[in-house]
Enzyme design. Sequence first.
Site, PDB file in Angstrom:
ATOM      1  N   ASN A  18     -15.451 -35.488 -24.244  1.00  0.00           N
ATOM      2  CA  ASN A  18     -14.899 -34.198 -23.782  1.00  0.00           C
ATOM      3  C   ASN A  18     -13.594 -34.406 -23.014  1.00  0.00           C
ATOM      4  O   ASN A  18     -12.671 -33.597 -23.118  1.00  0.00           O
ATOM      5  CB  ASN A  18     -15.922 -33.436 -22.933  1.00  0.00           C
ATOM      6  N   HIS A  66     -22.307 -28.009 -20.814  1.00  0.00           N
ATOM      7  CA  HIS A  66     -23.712 -28.364 -21.013  1.00  0.00           C
ATOM      8  C   HIS A  66     -24.095 -28.053 -22.460  1.00  0.00           C
ATOM      9  O   HIS A  66     -23.754 -26.989 -22.978  1.00  0.00           O
ATOM     10  CB  HIS A  66     -24.581 -27.543 -20.036  1.00  0.00           C
TER      11      HIS A  66
HETATM   12  C1  GRF Z   1     -21.877 -33.767 -23.344  1.00  0.00           C
HETATM   13  O1  GRF Z   1     -22.877 -33.459 -24.282  1.00  0.00           O
HETATM   14  C2  GRF Z   1     -21.839 -32.731 -22.262  1.00  0.00           C
HETATM   15  O2  GRF Z   1     -22.188 -31.453 -22.703  1.00  0.00           O
HETATM   16  C3  GRF Z   1     -22.899 -33.233 -21.289  1.00  0.00           C
HETATM   17  O3  GRF Z   1     -22.762 -34.630 -21.315  1.00  0.00           O
HETATM   18  C4  GRF Z   1     -22.191 -35.030 -22.567  1.00  0.00           C
HETATM   19  C5  GRF Z   1     -20.953 -35.811 -22.231  1.00  0.00           C
HETATM   20  O4  GRF Z   1     -20.378 -36.391 -23.373  1.00  0.00           O
HETATM   21  N1  GRF Z   1     -22.717 -32.664 -19.972  1.00  0.00           N
HETATM   22  P1  GRF Z   1     -18.943 -37.062 -23.267  1.00  0.00           P
HETATM   23  O5  GRF Z   1     -19.022 -38.130 -22.196  1.00  0.00           O
HETATM   24  O6  GRF Z   1     -17.952 -35.998 -22.940  1.00  0.00           O
HETATM   25  O7  GRF Z   1     -18.711 -37.663 -24.625  1.00  0.00           O
END
Ligand code: GRF
Length: 198
Positions: A23, A118
């Site tokens: 992300n 989330h």
């Molecule tokens: C994602 O699925 C987010 O929704 C949750 O933790 C995960 C993080 O993934 N809070 P990344 O580290 O961004 O790949």
Amino acid sequence: MDASQKRSPTPLLGVLISGRGSNLKAIIDAIGDGRLDARIAVVISNRADAPGLEHARAAGIETLVISHRAHAAREDYDRALVAELQKRGVALVCLAGFMRVLSPAFVDAYPNRILNIHPSLLPKYPGLHPQQQALDDGATVSGATVHFVNKDLDAGPVVLQREVPVLPGDTADTLAARILQVEHTLYPEAIAAVINQG
Ligand code: GRF
């Protein structure tokens, strides 16, 4: 006064991670291609081995590792994070896979200025393993939510949500991967919406 003089300064983001950082990468890419008018001032991880730190380094963004283990009390740790964010003029904090619950010491320093993503349609399936929760519930639809962070876990006001189908034969991993694709467009959109609301 011309348009460039009227424009308010580029909002400074602080992104907090604990792991993979996909992300974070999506936010970096959205800024890079002009979908998001913001700048990441700093990326902070509580873990030195978080792979996501590489995305920040590759983009020339300052990184900090602040280990929660170095602080006995949760509030002390949160105050250390807030101090680094404020020192850099961060206006909006984006949690991106940051696996720590924030105490009032953090939340009160950035009221309505902390976002989290989330992988479920909150208020459904808060907390850990939301994809498995959706499967156990027999859901045919799940999704992703960007919400403001307040003192209640995964319960702050929703900024944006998007549905993702649960398909026959899904495992927690296949569902997580499908939701993650949506997260990567949803999070930059939600950040832009919050910035534009002022
Ligand atoms: C994602 O699925 C987010 O929704 C949750 O933790 C995960 C993080 O993934 N809070 P990344 O580290 O961004 O790949």
